[in-house]
Design an enzyme around this catalytic site. Structure first.
Site, PDB file in Angstrom:
ATOM      1  CG  ASP A 259     121.637  64.573  68.380  1.00 37.65           C
ATOM      2  OD1 ASP A 259     120.417  64.468  68.152  1.00 37.65           O
ATOM      3  OD2 ASP A 259     122.109  65.360  69.220  1.00 37.65           O
ATOM      4  CD  GLU A 294     118.262  66.038  65.126  1.00 38.10           C
ATOM      5  OE1 GLU A 294     117.104  66.072  65.568  1.00 38.10           O
ATOM      6  OE2 GLU A 294     119.261  65.941  65.873  1.00 38.10           O
TER       7      GLU A 294
END
Length: 596
Positions: A259, A294
């Site tokens: 993330d 990401e």
């Protein structure tokens, strides 16, 4: 066999009746282990480490007691008795009896992902309950499930991005063995399992590291969630690298999704992300391990391929540029995150589909490759929607509620038949209409701040619909907001659900037969975009001697389409049949063809 390694952090068995406990507490003068009520002095070591080996059994409860008498949870706990603030539980990871020992994974090119929130996937919201629905996903042609974060977070419900104990599966979902059983069952069906992990921050409650290891954080380098993590510290680097090794080794996940890597700040000569990827690749060289980022900085060097097409660091990155441009076109929404894509939505869409990026990259410090270096299409993960784009909307609407069925059919075919890796959000394969909201479980000032923050997020993702106000927003702290976000599996058995499942299955089969072989053959294909009428997308990708040709009409009217020379592998939308190949296509419609 799982890969075992000597952990720097936490508790691990050294013999059937002995376990070693370690804690990095450089701010403490002494630390004691509290094991099933008995206290034991831990031995101080180099650079703030404390260690002890003691008689112990699986299931024993333990804490660490600091110099001032405060008892704290093990930050590398493998399981929690009663949540993020409770006692840690000693786990024997060698005890689980794996049924799929021969599983070595699947090639990345075969990946079709279903993103899943464990709590919302079934009425029970547990690892074990999810197992019953895995055959449904396999029949739909899904080849991988990606679990939203499962590391222990405060409270009983949440998205998981505020985890505080990175090694402990969230106790509301089940035990470590329950999670292993889910992975085991998926592998028995040929499904890969990826895990979303958060290495850029800790949640706002029940993280005690700052009490005894202030060097873990860098207050002078803030992130959107507070002080950044000090990856320059060796103990900190090991905490996270070993966490990745732990999930891939002890739980046999097939890959990890990292993330917000743009918020992983590191001034070390060898950046944490490089060290992480290289160690994981070396450790699991005999398995297909997939690493996805990401990365809002759009750093292409993270996705570099070698001369033979082999990935160097990471397999792929999520491509918000594709979603944002396509969402503007499909819905007409231009607020918040969609605003930068509104002025030239069609141009941005073509760039995202071909080069993989619509907006410029930020500083790229991982390789000397040019900022506009081409990337393999399979190095980008595309989606029409994911947890962010649904759950951060004012009322959690899915695309099924925002666009007409025939347009959604074309958008889905477009997603599945592009060379990029497709991702669906849970329930998308059968056209779920149930909203997915943001939900969490906090009290007091944090809860109040979250309620206020939801208004800003709603503006960033489409805004509040006309006729509604901020007062109408679902309360993210209310238990019913979580309950109302769970899948309604009866929809899958409805006529509309069956039609949608049939479409996904057909497209998945076409992708495996016709597109995956092209991806395996060529690292970075040539491409050309062909100008056409407004509302028409025409792209050819050249994979050596073969090419993939897409002709898409996203308007509501019949449009002329550029000629193509291949044999159609999928069509949706009426096209003129007076010519072969057709020169026009009713909208919305799509033709995908393969030429060799």
């Amino acid at each position: 066999m799982p890969v075992r390694f000597k952990r720097s952090w936490g508790a691990d068995f050294t013999a059937p009746d002995k376990a070693r406990f370690r804690l990095w507490a450089p701010d403490e003068r002494d630390v004691r282990l509290v094991l099933d009520g008995a206290e034991h002095a831990m031995q101080p070591g180099d650079d703030g480490w404390f260690e002890i080996t003691a008689k112990a059994r699986a299931g024993d409860r333990y804490w660490f007691r600091l110099s001032d008498g405060t008892a704290v949870t093990d930050p590398a706990s493998s399981a929690q008795e009663s949540g993020a603030s409770g006692a840690s539980v000693l786990v024997d990871h060698s005890a689980y009896d794996w049924k799929t020992d021969s599983w070595r994974g699947r090639p990345w090119e075969e990946t079709i992902i279903s993103e899943i929130h464990v709590g919302g996937f079934t009425p029970e919201g547990t690892f074990r309950a999810a197992i019953a629905h895995l055959p449904h996903l396999a029949r739909a042609g899904i080849t991988a499930i990606e679990l939203m974060p499962v590391a222990q977070f405060p409270g009983g419900r949440g998205w998981g991005y505020d985890g505080v104990l990175h090694y402990a599966p969230h106790n509301a979902y089940g035990t470590p063995d329950d999670l292993k059983a889910l992975v085991d069952a998926a592998h028995s069906l040929g499904l890969m399992v990826l895990l979303d992990v958060v290495y850029n921050h800790f949640g706002p409650e029940h993280n005690h590291l700052a009490r005894y290891a202030t060097r873990f954080f860098n207050k002078d380098r803030p992130t959107p969630w507070g002080a950044s993590i000090a990856f320059e510290e060796q103990a900190v680097r090991r905490y996270f690298i070993e966490n990745a090794l732990y999930w891939l080794g002890e739980f046999r996940f097939d890959g990890l999704r990292f993330d917000a890597t743009d918020q992983i700040r590191d001034t070390s000569e060898r950046h944490f992300l490089v060290a992480l990827a290289e160690e994981l690749r070396q450790t699991f060289a005999d398995r297909e391990i997939h690493l996805v980022v990401e990365d809002a900085d759009r750093r292409r060097s993270l996705l570099a391929r070698g001369p033979d097409g082999a990935r160097v660091l990471f397999d792929a990155a999520w491509n918000d540029d594709f979603h944002n441009a396509l969402h503007v076109i499909a819905t007409g929404e231009t607020k918040g995150h969609y605003l930068p894509f509104a002025e030239d939505a069609w141009g941005n869409l073509l760039e995202a589909m071909t080069t993989g990026f619509a907006l410029p990259s930020k500083e790229d410090n991982f390789a000397p490759s040019p900022a506009d270096a081409p990337v393999a299409p399979q190095a980008r993960v595309h989606f029409l929607q994911n947890h962010d784009h649904i759950g951060n909307r004012a009322f959690g609407e899915r695309l099924t509620s925002l666009v007409k069925e025939e347009r959604l059919r074309v958008l889905t075919a477009m997603l599945m038949l592009m060379p990029q890796i497709p991702l669906l959000f849970m329930g998308e394969e059968y056209g779920e209409t149930q909203p997915f909201h943001f939900f969490c479980d906090y009290q007091g000032e944090i809860a109040d701040a979250i309620r206020l923050g939801r208004r800003d997020e709603a503006e960033n993702f489409g805004g509040i619909p006309q006729g509604r106000t901020a007062d109408d927003l679902p309360d993210p702290l209310a238990p019913e907001t979580f309950e109302n976000s769970k899948l309604r599996w009866s929809r899958a058995e409805s006529p509309a659900g069956r039609r949608r499942l049939a479409l996904i299955g057909e497209l998945a089969g076409i992708r495996q037969r016709h597109i995956v072989p092209l991806l395996v053959r060529t690292a970075v294909p040539d491409f050309r975009t062909i100008a056409g009428a407004t509302g028409v997308v025409a792209i050819d990708w050249q994979f050596g001697a073969a090419s993939l040709e897409l002709r898409i009409n996203l308007s509501e009217h019949r449009k002329a389409i550029p000629a193509f020379r291949g044999t159609p592998i999928f069509t949706s939308g009426e096209h003129g049949r007076t010519t072969d190949p057709p020169r026009e296509l009713a909208g919305p419609g799509i033709i995908a063809a393969i030429a060799s």
